[in-house]
Structures are given as structure tokens and as C-alpha cells.
Scaffold this motif. Structure first.
Motif, PDB file in Angstrom:
ATOM      1  N   TRP A   1       0.859  -1.174   0.000  1.00 61.33           N
ATOM      2  CA  TRP A   1       0.000   0.000   0.000  1.00 61.33           C
ATOM      3  C   TRP A   1       0.900   1.231   0.000  1.00 61.33           C
ATOM      4  O   TRP A   1       1.809   1.344   0.832  1.00 61.33           O
ATOM      5  CB  TRP A   1      -0.903   0.033   1.228  1.00 61.33           C
TER       6      TRP A   1
ATOM      7  N   ARG B   1       0.683   5.688  -0.579  1.00 59.44           N
ATOM      8  CA  ARG B   1      -0.268   6.789  -0.492  1.00 59.44           C
ATOM      9  C   ARG B   1       0.352   8.054  -1.055  1.00 59.44           C
ATOM     10  O   ARG B   1       1.566   8.225  -1.032  1.00 59.44           O
ATOM     11  CB  ARG B   1      -0.713   7.000   0.959  1.00 59.44           C
TER      12      ARG B   1
ATOM     13  N   ARG C   1       4.263  10.049  -4.091  1.00 62.08           N
ATOM     14  CA  ARG C   1       3.689   8.813  -3.597  1.00 62.08           C
ATOM     15  C   ARG C   1       4.694   8.141  -2.676  1.00 62.08           C
ATOM     16  O   ARG C   1       5.867   8.000  -3.016  1.00 62.08           O
ATOM     17  CB  ARG C   1       3.330   7.894  -4.770  1.00 62.08           C
TER      18      ARG C   1
ATOM     19  N   ASP D   1      -2.830  11.614   7.532  1.00 57.86           N
ATOM     20  CA  ASP D   1      -3.034  10.375   6.783  1.00 57.86           C
ATOM     21  C   ASP D   1      -3.910  10.596   5.548  1.00 57.86           C
ATOM     22  O   ASP D   1      -4.092   9.679   4.741  1.00 57.86           O
ATOM     23  CB  ASP D   1      -3.692   9.316   7.669  1.00 57.86           C
TER      24      ASP D   1
ATOM     25  N   ALA E   1      -4.939  11.147   2.047  1.00 58.90           N
ATOM     26  CA  ALA E   1      -4.211  10.858   0.811  1.00 58.90           C
ATOM     27  C   ALA E   1      -5.059   9.940  -0.061  1.00 58.90           C
ATOM     28  O   ALA E   1      -6.067   9.385   0.398  1.00 58.90           O
ATOM     29  CB  ALA E   1      -2.881  10.170   1.118  1.00 58.90           C
TER      30      ALA E   1
ATOM     31  N   TYR F   1      -4.893   6.368  -1.515  1.00 62.01           N
ATOM     32  CA  TYR F   1      -4.181   5.141  -1.174  1.00 62.01           C
ATOM     33  C   TYR F   1      -4.224   4.185  -2.366  1.00 62.01           C
ATOM     34  O   TYR F   1      -5.293   3.915  -2.913  1.00 62.01           O
ATOM     35  CB  TYR F   1      -4.808   4.496   0.060  1.00 62.01           C
TER      36      TYR F   1
ATOM     37  N   GLY G   1      -6.491   3.619  -6.999  1.00 64.81           N
ATOM     38  CA  GLY G   1      -6.462   4.410  -5.780  1.00 64.81           C
ATOM     39  C   GLY G   1      -7.834   4.640  -5.177  1.00 64.81           C
ATOM     40  O   GLY G   1      -8.854   4.603  -5.873  1.00 64.81           O
TER      41      GLY G   1
ATOM     42  N   GLN H   1      -9.642   7.326  -2.172  1.00 65.28           N
ATOM     43  CA  GLN H   1      -9.402   8.528  -1.380  1.00 65.28           C
ATOM     44  C   GLN H   1      -9.719   8.276   0.088  1.00 65.28           C
ATOM     45  O   GLN H   1     -10.790   7.750   0.428  1.00 65.28           O
ATOM     46  CB  GLN H   1     -10.268   9.683  -1.889  1.00 65.28           C
TER      47      GLN H   1
END
Length: 131
Positions: free
Chosen positions: A36, A38, A45, A90, A92, A94, A124, A126
Motif C-alpha cells: 500500500w 499513499r 507517492r 493520513d 491521501a 491510497y 487508488g 481517497q
């Protein structure tokens, strides 16, 4: 061709939890390590968590260690990211990624944090943390 589809993102208050899922298809799931990453607005990234093909080895960025847990279910071709004690930082998009484990021994354990180690990426999901 491998396809990765993330789900589970959304808006949550700081201190809350979310669980992301990534469904894998197109190849043998257990042949791939999973990660994973983000990407926050205006930033590169970055690696968040990784897991080897068996699930026995997991890796975390310092910023998420002890708050996030990566796991996989090889019978369901799915990798998860349980995110607890979420913080505003956090927030982002992902991304789920797959890294083929058929190469040299130790490749993934050396390179799990590098984007170039991954062969396939999802679109991705959100994650937004409100204060």
C-alpha cells in the motif's frame, strides 16, 4: 494482466478507523507480494505498508507503524489495510500495488519500500481525515 481494485476509502474523523481492501485478479495472487502506497496533495507517492506472498513478513513506514496493519487472504485474492488512530496527515489517495515474487530471493525484503519494485498498481481510493 493483473487488475487491482481498491475499496473502503472515505471520510472519517481524526482518531477513527478505516479498512481498505484491494481485490486482485488476472494472475496467481500468492505469487505476488503486495503493498500500500499513499499520495497526499502536492507530495510524492510514498510507501505505507507491504506484505510478502505468504503473509508472514510485513513492513511498515515509520509514520504508520503501530497504527496500520496489512494483511492478506490468499483464498480471497485480497489484501487489506486496517488503519486505526487516523490523523489528518493520513489524508491521501491510497494505492494498492503488486510485486511479483518469482525473482531473486530476498528481492522484496530489500525493495518493498520502492515504487519500482511493484509491477502493477490500482487506481487508488481517497481517504480523508477531518480534524
Amino acid at each position: 494482466q493483473v487488475q487491482l481494485v481498491e475499496s473502503g476509502g472515505g471520510l472519517v474523523q481524526a482518531g477513527g478507523s478505516l479498512r481498505l481492501s484491494c481485490a486482485f485478479s488476472g494472475r496467481t495472487f500468492s505469487s505476488y507480494a503486495m503493498g500500500w502506497f499513499r499520495q497526499a496533495p502536492g507530495k510524492e507517492r510514498e510507501f505505507a505498508a507491504g506484505i510478502d506472498w505468504s503473509g508472514r513478513s510485513t513492513y511498515y513506514a515509520d509514520s504508520v507503524k503501530a497504527r496500520f496493519t496489512i494483511s492478506r487472504d490468499n483464498a480471497k485474492n485480497t489484501v487489506y489495510l486496517q488503519m486505526n488512530s487516523l490523523k489528518h496527515e493520513d489524508t491521501a489517495v491510497y494505492y494498492c500495488a503488486a510485486s511479483w515474487e518469482g525473482g531473486p530471493a530476498g528481492y522484496y525484503s530489500d525493495k518493498y519500500h520502492q515504487r519500482g519494485a511493484y509491477d502493477y498498481w490500482g487506481q487508488g481510493t481517497q481517504v480523508t481525515i477531518s480534524t
